[in-house]
Design a protein around this motif. Structure first.
Motif, PDB file in Angstrom:
ATOM      1  N   PRO A  52       0.860  -1.164  -0.082  1.00  0.00           N
ATOM      2  CA  PRO A  52       0.017   0.166   0.000  1.00  0.00           C
ATOM      3  C   PRO A  52       0.855   1.391  -0.175  1.00  0.00           C
ATOM      4  N   ASP A  53       0.338   2.383  -0.600  1.00  0.00           N
ATOM      5  CA  ASP A  53       0.976   3.721  -0.621  1.00  0.00           C
ATOM      6  C   ASP A  53       1.025   4.322   0.607  1.00  0.00           C
ATOM      7  N   TRP A  54       0.054   3.815   1.579  1.00  0.00           N
ATOM      8  CA  TRP A  54      -0.014   4.745   2.838  1.00  0.00           C
ATOM      9  C   TRP A  54      -0.509   3.970   3.980  1.00  0.00           C
ATOM     10  N   SER A  55      -0.451   4.270   5.396  1.00  0.00           N
ATOM     11  CA  SER A  55      -1.334   3.440   6.341  1.00  0.00           C
ATOM     12  C   SER A  55      -1.574   4.455   7.275  1.00  0.00           C
ATOM     13  N   PHE A  56      -2.541   4.179   8.090  1.00  0.00           N
ATOM     14  CA  PHE A  56      -3.252   4.888   9.037  1.00  0.00           C
ATOM     15  C   PHE A  56      -1.943   5.232  10.218  1.00  0.00           C
ATOM     16  N   ALA A  57      -2.335   6.296  10.753  1.00  0.00           N
ATOM     17  CA  ALA A  57      -1.325   6.674  11.624  1.00  0.00           C
ATOM     18  C   ALA A  57      -1.218   5.700  13.159  1.00  0.00           C
ATOM     19  N   ALA A  62      -3.684   0.353   5.057  1.00  0.00           N
ATOM     20  CA  ALA A  62      -4.715   1.020   4.339  1.00  0.00           C
ATOM     21  C   ALA A  62      -5.566   0.069   3.280  1.00  0.00           C
TER      22      ALA A  62
END
Length: 127
Positions: A52-57, A62
């Motif tokens: 994934p390009d990002w994840s939650f803090a 994601a």
């Protein structure tokens, strides 16, 4: 006055030693990637396309994108097909070995039905 300028430009272009390249730009680096065991292009597989390009803090992953879901589904279908074909090959090998054993048993049975030596010939074989 425009005509002599055009003639001058055309003659300069014809006398120029530089030439335009007509190769396809889509294959840039394709051979190098193949030689080094990588994908043909940088977007076929690998961490840049699969992760994934990002994840939650808070650390949750994601949700997968459409392309990632599609590639995951294609891989699952391919793996199921590989398992199915592998089991078919295994079953075929079992059937082949069973047929071969059956042919050996049949050959031994045919040999057992042949006439056997009697009398002096039987005594010569034992000695």
């Amino acid at each position: 006055m425009a005509a002599p300028m055009r003639t001058l430009c055309c003659s300069v272009v014809r006398l120029s030693s530089r030439q335009f390249s007509t190769t396809c730009g889509a294959r840039a680096g394709q051979e190098w990637r193949k030689e080094h065991g990588l994908a043909r292009s940088g977007s076929e597989y690998g961490p840049l396309t699969d992760l994934p390009d990002w994840s939650f803090a808070d650390g949750r992953p994601a949700p997968l994108l459409k392309g990632q879901l599609r590639r995951k589904q294609e891989r699952e279908v391919l793996s199921r097909r590989i398992v199915m074909l592998s089991s078919e090959v295994d079953r075929g090998m079992e059937v082949w070995s069973e047929k071969r054993e059956e042919a050996k048993r049949l050959e031994e049975h045919k040999k057992s039905l042949l006439l056997k030596p009697k009398g002096k010939l039987l005594m010569k074989k034992k000695i």
